[in-house]
Design a protein around this motif. Sequence first.
Motif, PDB file in Angstrom:
ATOM      1  N   ARG A 111       0.820  -1.203   0.000  1.00  0.00           N
ATOM      2  CA  ARG A 111       0.000   0.000   0.000  1.00  0.00           C
ATOM      3  C   ARG A 111       0.855   1.254   0.000  1.00  0.00           C
ATOM      4  O   ARG A 111       1.820   1.352   0.736  1.00  0.00           O
ATOM      5  CB  ARG A 111      -0.914   0.029   1.211  1.00  0.00           C
ATOM      6  N   GLN A 112       0.468   2.173  -0.846  1.00  0.00           N
ATOM      7  CA  GLN A 112       1.040   3.515  -0.853  1.00  0.00           C
ATOM      8  C   GLN A 112      -0.115   4.434  -0.502  1.00  0.00           C
ATOM      9  O   GLN A 112      -1.076   4.554  -1.265  1.00  0.00           O
ATOM     10  CB  GLN A 112       1.600   3.876  -2.222  1.00  0.00           C
ATOM     11  N   ASP A 113      -0.040   5.037   0.664  1.00  0.00           N
ATOM     12  CA  ASP A 113      -1.143   5.829   1.195  1.00  0.00           C
ATOM     13  C   ASP A 113      -2.378   4.932   1.270  1.00  0.00           C
ATOM     14  O   ASP A 113      -2.346   3.916   1.911  1.00  0.00           O
ATOM     15  CB  ASP A 113      -1.368   7.099   0.365  1.00  0.00           C
ATOM     16  N   GLU A 114      -3.433   5.266   0.562  1.00  0.00           N
ATOM     17  CA  GLU A 114      -4.654   4.452   0.610  1.00  0.00           C
ATOM     18  C   GLU A 114      -4.790   3.514  -0.587  1.00  0.00           C
ATOM     19  O   GLU A 114      -5.730   2.747  -0.666  1.00  0.00           O
ATOM     20  CB  GLU A 114      -5.894   5.355   0.691  1.00  0.00           C
ATOM     21  N   LEU A 115      -3.833   3.570  -1.512  1.00  0.00           N
ATOM     22  CA  LEU A 115      -3.914   2.772  -2.735  1.00  0.00           C
ATOM     23  C   LEU A 115      -3.233   1.422  -2.560  1.00  0.00           C
ATOM     24  O   LEU A 115      -2.128   1.331  -2.027  1.00  0.00           O
ATOM     25  CB  LEU A 115      -3.241   3.508  -3.889  1.00  0.00           C
ATOM     26  N   CYS A 116      -3.880   0.386  -3.017  1.00  0.00           N
ATOM     27  CA  CYS A 116      -3.292  -0.951  -3.041  1.00  0.00           C
ATOM     28  C   CYS A 116      -2.475  -1.040  -4.334  1.00  0.00           C
ATOM     29  O   CYS A 116      -3.033  -1.090  -5.428  1.00  0.00           O
ATOM     30  CB  CYS A 116      -4.391  -2.011  -2.998  1.00  0.00           C
ATOM     31  N   ALA A 117      -1.137  -1.015  -4.211  1.00  0.00           N
ATOM     32  CA  ALA A 117      -0.243  -0.944  -5.361  1.00  0.00           C
ATOM     33  C   ALA A 117       0.247  -2.306  -5.828  1.00  0.00           C
ATOM     34  O   ALA A 117       0.842  -2.423  -6.891  1.00  0.00           O
ATOM     35  CB  ALA A 117       0.949  -0.053  -5.029  1.00  0.00           C
ATOM     36  N   GLY A 118       0.009  -3.353  -5.031  1.00  0.00           N
ATOM     37  CA  GLY A 118       0.459  -4.675  -5.416  1.00  0.00           C
ATOM     38  C   GLY A 118       0.071  -5.710  -4.378  1.00  0.00           C
ATOM     39  O   GLY A 118      -0.520  -5.380  -3.352  1.00  0.00           O
ATOM     40  N   PHE A 119       0.418  -6.964  -4.684  1.00  0.00           N
ATOM     41  CA  PHE A 119       0.111  -8.027  -3.729  1.00  0.00           C
ATOM     42  C   PHE A 119       1.119  -9.160  -3.859  1.00  0.00           C
ATOM     43  O   PHE A 119       1.799  -9.301  -4.880  1.00  0.00           O
ATOM     44  CB  PHE A 119      -1.316  -8.554  -3.907  1.00  0.00           C
ATOM     45  N   LEU A 120       1.204  -9.960  -2.806  1.00  0.00           N
ATOM     46  CA  LEU A 120       2.090 -11.106  -2.726  1.00  0.00           C
ATOM     47  C   LEU A 120       1.301 -12.260  -2.130  1.00  0.00           C
ATOM     48  O   LEU A 120       0.616 -12.089  -1.122  1.00  0.00           O
ATOM     49  CB  LEU A 120       3.285 -10.777  -1.826  1.00  0.00           C
ATOM     50  N   VAL A 121       1.391 -13.423  -2.769  1.00  0.00           N
ATOM     51  CA  VAL A 121       0.755 -14.638  -2.251  1.00  0.00           C
ATOM     52  C   VAL A 121       1.869 -15.652  -2.016  1.00  0.00           C
ATOM     53  O   VAL A 121       2.670 -15.919  -2.910  1.00  0.00           O
ATOM     54  CB  VAL A 121      -0.279 -15.204  -3.244  1.00  0.00           C
ATOM     55  N   MET A 122       1.920 -16.189  -0.792  1.00  0.00           N
ATOM     56  CA  MET A 122       2.945 -17.172  -0.434  1.00  0.00           C
ATOM     57  C   MET A 122       2.288 -18.419   0.135  1.00  0.00           C
ATOM     58  O   MET A 122       1.201 -18.352   0.695  1.00  0.00           O
ATOM     59  CB  MET A 122       3.900 -16.585   0.607  1.00  0.00           C
ATOM     60  N   ARG A 123       2.995 -19.548  -0.015  1.00  0.00           N
ATOM     61  CA  ARG A 123       2.501 -20.792   0.557  1.00  0.00           C
ATOM     62  C   ARG A 123       3.670 -21.532   1.201  1.00  0.00           C
ATOM     63  O   ARG A 123       4.821 -21.356   0.810  1.00  0.00           O
ATOM     64  CB  ARG A 123       1.828 -21.668  -0.487  1.00  0.00           C
TER      65      ARG A 123
END
Length: 92
Positions: free
Chosen positions: A59-71
Amino acid sequence: MIQVLPFTETDRSELKKLIRLFRVETAKLKDRDVQPSEEDISQELNDYLKNGYSIFTARQDELCAGFLVMRSLDGVWWVDTLYTLPEYRRIG
């Protein structure tokens, strides 16, 4: 500054948008035009959650800029999916 935070249900709508962009972008790498349905995206996110994958949002401020999924498999953590919006890539 970008913060990496664990997924919460309040992130669901934004995360689904990012998953859709990820699927479209990776399909283009194979010269395919893919437009995943809302149901496909919801199912993918629900599968991650059902199978105990760890999900983080960038997150940058209130924006979701990316994601990560791990297992985790046999005590080893694996990156399953990593996506960042193009405008947030290569900035540190």
